[in-house]
Design a protein around this motif. Structure first.
Motif, short mmCIF file in Angstrom:
data_model
loop_
_atom_site.label_atom_id
_atom_site.label_comp_id
_atom_site.label_asym_id
_atom_site.label_seq_id
_atom_site.Cartn_x
_atom_site.Cartn_y
_atom_site.Cartn_z
N UNK A 8 1.06 -1.16 -0.17
CA UNK A 8 -0.02 -0.03 -0.18
C UNK A 8 0.99 1.29 -0.01
N UNK A 9 2.07 1.08 0.68
CA UNK A 9 2.64 2.54 1.16
C UNK A 9 4.06 2.54 0.41
N UNK A 10 4.47 1.77 -0.35
CA UNK A 10 5.80 1.72 -0.89
C UNK A 10 6.12 3.09 -1.51
N UNK A 11 4.91 3.60 -2.30
CA UNK A 11 5.25 4.97 -2.82
C UNK A 11 5.20 6.10 -2.09
N UNK A 12 5.19 6.02 -0.60
CA UNK A 12 5.24 7.22 0.18
C UNK A 12 6.59 7.55 0.67
N UNK A 13 6.89 8.82 0.15
CA UNK A 13 8.38 9.12 0.42
C UNK A 13 8.51 9.18 2.02
N UNK A 14 7.53 9.27 2.73
CA UNK A 14 7.69 9.83 4.10
C UNK A 14 8.31 8.57 4.89
N UNK A 15 7.77 7.41 4.56
CA UNK A 15 8.17 6.19 4.93
C UNK A 15 9.74 5.69 5.04
N UNK A 16 10.03 5.91 6.15
CA UNK A 16 11.94 5.51 6.10
C UNK A 16 12.34 4.03 6.98
N UNK A 17 11.22 3.71 7.49
CA UNK A 17 11.75 2.61 8.41
C UNK A 17 10.34 1.55 8.60
N UNK A 18 10.39 0.28 8.20
CA UNK A 18 9.39 -0.60 8.42
C UNK A 18 9.87 -1.36 9.65
N UNK A 19 8.96 -1.44 10.64
CA UNK A 19 9.02 -2.21 11.95
C UNK A 19 8.40 -3.53 11.68
N UNK A 20 8.85 -4.47 12.21
CA UNK A 20 8.27 -5.90 12.33
C UNK A 20 7.69 -6.23 13.53
N UNK A 21 8.10 -5.55 14.92
CA UNK A 21 7.52 -6.01 16.10
C UNK A 21 7.81 -5.13 17.20
N UNK A 22 7.06 -5.09 18.13
CA UNK A 22 7.19 -4.39 19.66
C UNK A 22 7.37 -5.16 20.86
N UNK A 23 8.33 -4.85 21.48
CA UNK A 23 8.54 -5.36 22.71
C UNK A 23 8.29 -6.84 22.89
N UNK A 24 8.90 -7.90 22.10
CA UNK A 24 8.86 -9.42 22.00
C UNK A 24 9.84 -9.86 22.77
N UNK A 25 9.71 -10.73 23.70
CA UNK A 25 10.76 -11.39 24.37
C UNK A 25 11.48 -12.65 23.44
N UNK A 26 12.67 -12.55 23.75
CA UNK A 26 13.45 -13.53 22.81
C UNK A 26 13.09 -15.07 23.00
N UNK A 27 12.82 -15.78 22.09
CA UNK A 27 12.95 -17.32 22.07
C UNK A 27 13.19 -17.54 20.58
#
Ligand code: GCB
Length: 637
Positions: free
Chosen positions: A434-453
């Motif tokens: 949807x948003x690959x054409x948006x110049x504003x987007x600099x970073x794609x994040x894949x997760x928030x605060x997920x414990x390591x396993x």
């Protein structure tokens, strides 16, 4: 471009609401027919469909709650009783008056109405805390000059959605924050048509996100619904961008009977750019060319956008696109080749106001982003914790704010569940496409605060690989957890997450001094043991304050003074972290969160906003605004 493997990714999501086929004639009972997997895929993608002509179906819709999901399945799990099938194309009153053996326990046409788009929680007090299935129905008139193809396109509906047109199943979708479209050409009839939507907001341990979060689960159709018309063969996806080596590149995919070997033409009138080509046998076109000398690169200081057109046959795909490069060099983030410090803040998708319903109009988006751009002197926003409305990312393009965009892979995800992974991959792909054409987007994040396993690492590595396959022009990150050294005399945090090696940008949320017993005075002396070869962002830090509550001497928690001091000390600490390249404190505005129930201060609101829910600035707002103004002055912008 038809990205290798993408079709596979998009075909995978199949959990959640199943879709029963309607019984053909009363009172016959047919077995539930789940849509075959092939039709579950979210294609067509209709990238930038919000700029295509169409009929807006916003407005009043009849609604009916269905807490036991009786319209989906009977109470023994069999096909739903006909008397519960909200999507039937019938006149209930007439049918019951005509034959006293007939029973319907719904009547959509005479049910109450609510305005869509908008989450149902604001529709009536009874729905305020309802989580489950709600049916919506309305009628509309088919366009008179119908030719080519017609799609029903949803900006987003939270969480799982089934759609029926004139009593027939059209499609289903899982995921509350990304767009989807179903082709309606065949089922659309002349004159009046009936559309029924079933939206189920319930989260389960295998949904993305799972049930426990720290925000309101806004159930319902939260973004626009439109009927979009295209020619028989049309541009389904297009991605036009500046590559890191300074070329303009285009990838496009045509869909329809004439998609193969079709002439295509990319034009950017302002740049006098006119590039002709031809699709391959699969309908794909890929081309690159040297960027025109006259090209003005997009930046927060000069958010220049160009009108871009891609034509093929009768179709004209349009978008407004900015061109810039984003990359990492050592611990630096480079925008157009120059180091940049991200002066940001985090934000939920919630409009300013006492009773928000997640309605993001262009005016609502500008009100929020304006506080960041003009109020805080920011150049960056973290759109947490899920893909925000395309209205928001377009507004960021226009106003000049860099964006961190993320998927709701949050806290306790079912890491070992293949269906959950498929759902997350699907969501991520839909967001990026949807948003690959948006110049504003600099970073794609894949997760928030997920414990390591091991299972979590494998899950997130798959998502990181997907980002890199779908978009090689941006950076990948995730908000990671750190480990606290309990024996150390000063606050000492170390990053022990193996995922750090896979990411371009490291990101940490820190709440020392709010959730921990640290004295604010000790924060500047904190020790951060972080890999030093990559940029670090403080993706969150914050403290609650109730606007108007003051405690200048005692500095009680929830006072504006405490929050302001928390910001001062945390910013002092930030200045001592050598690889810090940006921050997005938590959060711009107080937001609804059912987990926050302190009756003096919260009553269902997370109070970490720098502005209250109605837009009042708290003391800490000025602390951050002054800090960013100084940073901007040093950077010369
Ligand atoms: C966090 C979460 C965010 C919460 C915030 C808080 O770490 O990422 O979703 O709202 O803390 O206020 O506790």
């Amino acid at each position: 471009m038809r990205i290798v493997g993408l079709r596979g990714v998009l075909c995978l999501a199949a959990a959640g609401l199943s879709m029963p086929a309607p019984a053909q004639s009363p009172p016959a009972q047919s077995p539930p027919v789940a849509l075959p997997l092939a039709t579950v895929q979210t294609e067509p993608l209709l990238v930038s469909a919000d700029l295509r002509d169409g009929i807006d179906l916003s407005g009043d819709w009849h609604y009916s709650i269905d807490p036991y999901r009786s319209g989906i399945a009977g109470f023994h799990g069999e096909a739903p009783d006909r008397g519960q099938q909200r999507y039937l194309d019938i006149d209930v009153r007439q049918a019951m008056a005509a034959d006293n053996r007939t029973l319907y326990e719904f009547d959509m046409a005479h049910s109450p109405v609510a305005r869509l788009p908008g989450a149902w929680l604001a529709a009536t007090p009874e729905l305020r805390h309802y989580q489950g299935l709600v049916w919506y129905q309305r009628t509309f008139t088919a366009p008179a000059d119908r030719k080519g193809r017609v799609f029903l396109r949803f900006g987003a509906a939270n969480y799982a959605t089934v759609v029926y047109l004139n009593g027939q199943p059209l499609g289903r979708h899982e995921g509350g924050f990304t767009p989807f479209a179903f082709e309606a050409t065949r089922l659309l009839r002349d004159g009046e048509n009936q559309i029924t939507i079933g939206v189920d907001s319930a989260a389960t341990p295998t949904t993305v996100p799972p049930p426990v979060t720290d925000w309101e689960n806004y159930g319902g159709v939260t973004r626009e619904i439109r009927l979009v018309q295209t020619p028989a063969t049309y541009v389904d996806t297009a991605w036009v961008r500046l590559t890191r080596d300074g070329k303009l590149a285009v990838d496009a995919h045509l869909d329809g009977p004439a998609a193969a070997n079709a002439p295509v033409r990319l034009t950017i009138a302002d740049l006098k750019l006119d590039l002709a080509g031809k699709t391959d046998a699969a309908g794909n076109w890929r081309a690159t060319m040297a960027a025109p000398r006259a090209l003005v690169r997009w930046s927060p200081e000069q958010p220049k956008l160009y009108d871009v057109t891609l034509s093929s046959g009768e179709d004209r795909w349009r978008d407004r696109i900015g061109f810039r490069t984003v990359e990492r060099r050592g611990a630096d983030i480079l925008l157009n080749g120059k180091p940049v410090f991200l002066r940001g803040i985090s934000m939920h998708e919630e409009e300013i106001g006492a009773n928000p319903a997640r309605i993001i109009t262009p005016a609502n988006a500008r009100a929020l982003l304006g506080e960041i751009k003009e109020g805080l002197h920011g150049n960056y926003v973290r759109l947490s914790h899920y893909p925000h409305s395309e209205v928001m990312t377009r507004a960021a393009d226009e106003l000049g704010l860099l964006v961190w965009s993320e998927v709701p892979v949050y806290w306790m995800v079912a890491w070992g569940n293949t269906q959950t992974l498929a759902t997350a991959r699907n969501m991520l792909a839909e967001n990026i496409l949807r948003d690959r054409n948006r110049a504003s987007i600099a970073i794609w994040s894949v997760a928030n605060e997920t414990p390591v396993s091991d299972a979590r690492n494998a899950f997130l590595r798959q998502l990181i690989a997907d980002v890199r396959a779908l978009d090689d022009t941006r950076l990948v990150s995730a908000a990671l957890l750190v480990e606290r050294d309990r024996a150390a005399k000063v606050p000492t945090m170390a990053m022990a997450d193996p995922l750090a090696a896979d990411l371009d940008v490291l990101a940490i949320n820190t709440y020392n001094g709010w959730y921990t017993g640290d004295r604010l005075a000790d924060l500047p002396g904190s020790v951060w043991q972080i890999p030093d070869d990559k940029p670090l962002i403080f993706s969150e830090f914050g403290a609650d304050a109730k606007a108007g509550f003051h405690s200048p001497e005692k500095m009680q928690k929830f006072s504006e003074e405490f929050q302001a001091e928390f910001y001062r000390k945390t910013l002092e600490m930030a200045d001592r972290v050598p690889t810090l390249r940006g921050m997005s404190p938590w959060i711009l505005k107080d937001f609804r969160s059912p987990r926050r129930q302190n009756p003096d201060f919260q009553i269902g609101w997370n109070r970490k906003g720098l502005i209250s829910e109605t837009g009042e600035r708290k003391q800490a707002f000025a602390v951050l605004a002054d800090y960013y103004a100084r940073k901007a002055a040093v950077a010369g912008r």
